[in-house]
Design an enzyme around this catalytic site. Sequence first.
Site, short mmCIF file in Angstrom:
data_model
loop_
_atom_site.label_atom_id
_atom_site.label_comp_id
_atom_site.label_asym_id
_atom_site.label_seq_id
_atom_site.Cartn_x
_atom_site.Cartn_y
_atom_site.Cartn_z
N LYS A 1 0.84 -1.20 0.00
CA LYS A 1 0.00 0.00 0.00
C LYS A 1 0.88 1.26 0.00
O LYS A 1 2.09 1.18 -0.03
CB LYS A 1 -0.96 -0.04 1.20
CG LYS A 1 -1.77 -1.35 1.31
CD LYS A 1 -2.91 -1.45 0.31
CE LYS A 1 -3.48 -2.84 0.12
NZ LYS A 1 -4.36 -3.33 1.17
C1 LIG Z 1 -5.37 -4.44 1.62
C2 LIG Z 1 -6.83 -4.27 1.65
C3 LIG Z 1 -7.60 -4.52 2.79
C4 LIG Z 1 -7.07 -5.23 3.99
O1 LIG Z 1 -5.97 -4.66 4.57
P1 LIG Z 1 -4.94 -5.54 5.42
O2 LIG Z 1 -4.09 -4.48 6.07
O3 LIG Z 1 -4.18 -6.39 4.45
O4 LIG Z 1 -5.71 -6.34 6.40
C5 LIG Z 1 -8.95 -4.19 2.78
N1 LIG Z 1 -9.52 -3.66 1.69
C6 LIG Z 1 -8.84 -3.44 0.56
C7 LIG Z 1 -9.52 -2.83 -0.61
C8 LIG Z 1 -7.48 -3.75 0.50
O5 LIG Z 1 -6.80 -3.56 -0.64
#
Ligand SMILES: *Cc1c(COP(=O)(O)O)cnc(C)c1O
Length: 385
Positions: free
Chosen positions: A188
């Site tokens: 991210k």
């Molecule tokens: C990455 C992601 C999540 C979950 O996040 P984590 O930190 O991996 O638990 C939720 N929603 C979307 C759209 C994501 O891309």
Amino acid sequence: MIPYGRQDVSEEDIREVVDVLRSDWITQGPAVENFEAAVAAYCNVPYAVAVSSGTAALHLACRALGLGPGDILWTSTNTFVASANCALYCGASVDFVDIDPRTYALSVESLETKLRDAQRRGALPKVVVPVHFAGQSCQMSEIRTLSEQYGFKIIEDAAHAIGGSYRNERIGNCKFSDLTVFSFHPVKVITTGEGGMVVTRDRLLYQQLMLLRSHGVTRDANGMTRKPEGSWYYEQVDLGYNYRITDIQAALGVSQMRRIEAFVRRRRELAQRYDRALQQLPVICPWQHPDVASAYHLYPIRIDPTRCQSSRARVFGAMRAAGIGVNVHYIPVHTQPYYQRLGFRPGTFPQAEKYYEQCMSLPLFATLSEADQDRVIRSLGEALG
Ligand SMILES: *Cc1c(COP(=O)(O)O)cnc(C)c1O
């Protein structure tokens, strides 16, 4: 292999983490509050609660809104499974909304049609989760208007979108929603290894989030049912979780937040380079709504079947064989075996299913060099034939 996404961890980041390891607090210390304050200030929102993952953030957001058995949550089917699973964790049920064929995010028209129908059937959702796909905000003003008309709450899933903006204001300001959640997974925009955050303008929701993050246990006399029996005294007043983030992770988060603008600027530059370089190829580049500035977590292209003989599977295979770590975002959640068992059927969200057949995410991250990006572009030209 050039990955589709990866972290940018600097020597400064490492020093900040090592400092925490040498300090008195490696969890439940000051770094967590510093991280929350940094994100809250950046997003121009009063309250922030850091947690162990984006998934935990979604779960807590649902719990804070009181989502439970008998309630329904709707989200986009073009998302990671966590956007839907959070409702099931609460004993609520899930339904999906099809996507806008231009932005690949939740379609406001589909939402409106589905709400009208749900009202007739007496099955309106309690919560709607718009997902800011690829880093681009959904049409929040329109969704907010519908929420007032139909009485649902809004959780923005901004896992892709910290650093993006909508109508010139940063995503996470919660002016069109009840809560916004972020993820700090390494692919991210910023990372804490694993980690997430919930932000809100609502003080009562904030208090619920704080309570539920840590077992539903309070040490604040105002939140207790009995008079404190002494300074050791605490009370469990709800069923919460251990969703805390460590100070080790939060220190990385604070340090990453100092560079978020540079990260997003670099992602946008690279995205514009793709936009220009791919013009001659039989692919569709991600369209940008005039109201948004994307944080560009992803650069999803579509292989245009009217101009290209090769299937997505062939192009994808050729890219991987050339050492390019392309990926697919997303297999529609309602087609996952688990959701099929809950009764969802392929064919019900045609735009998301059609998009899935054609989509492929190209590598995009702040440390991607222009030489490596050129290699991605050349390989794509060859893979398309
Ligand atoms: C990455 C992601 C999540 C979950 O996040 P984590 O930190 O991996 O638990 C939720 N929603 C979307 C759209 C994501 O891309």
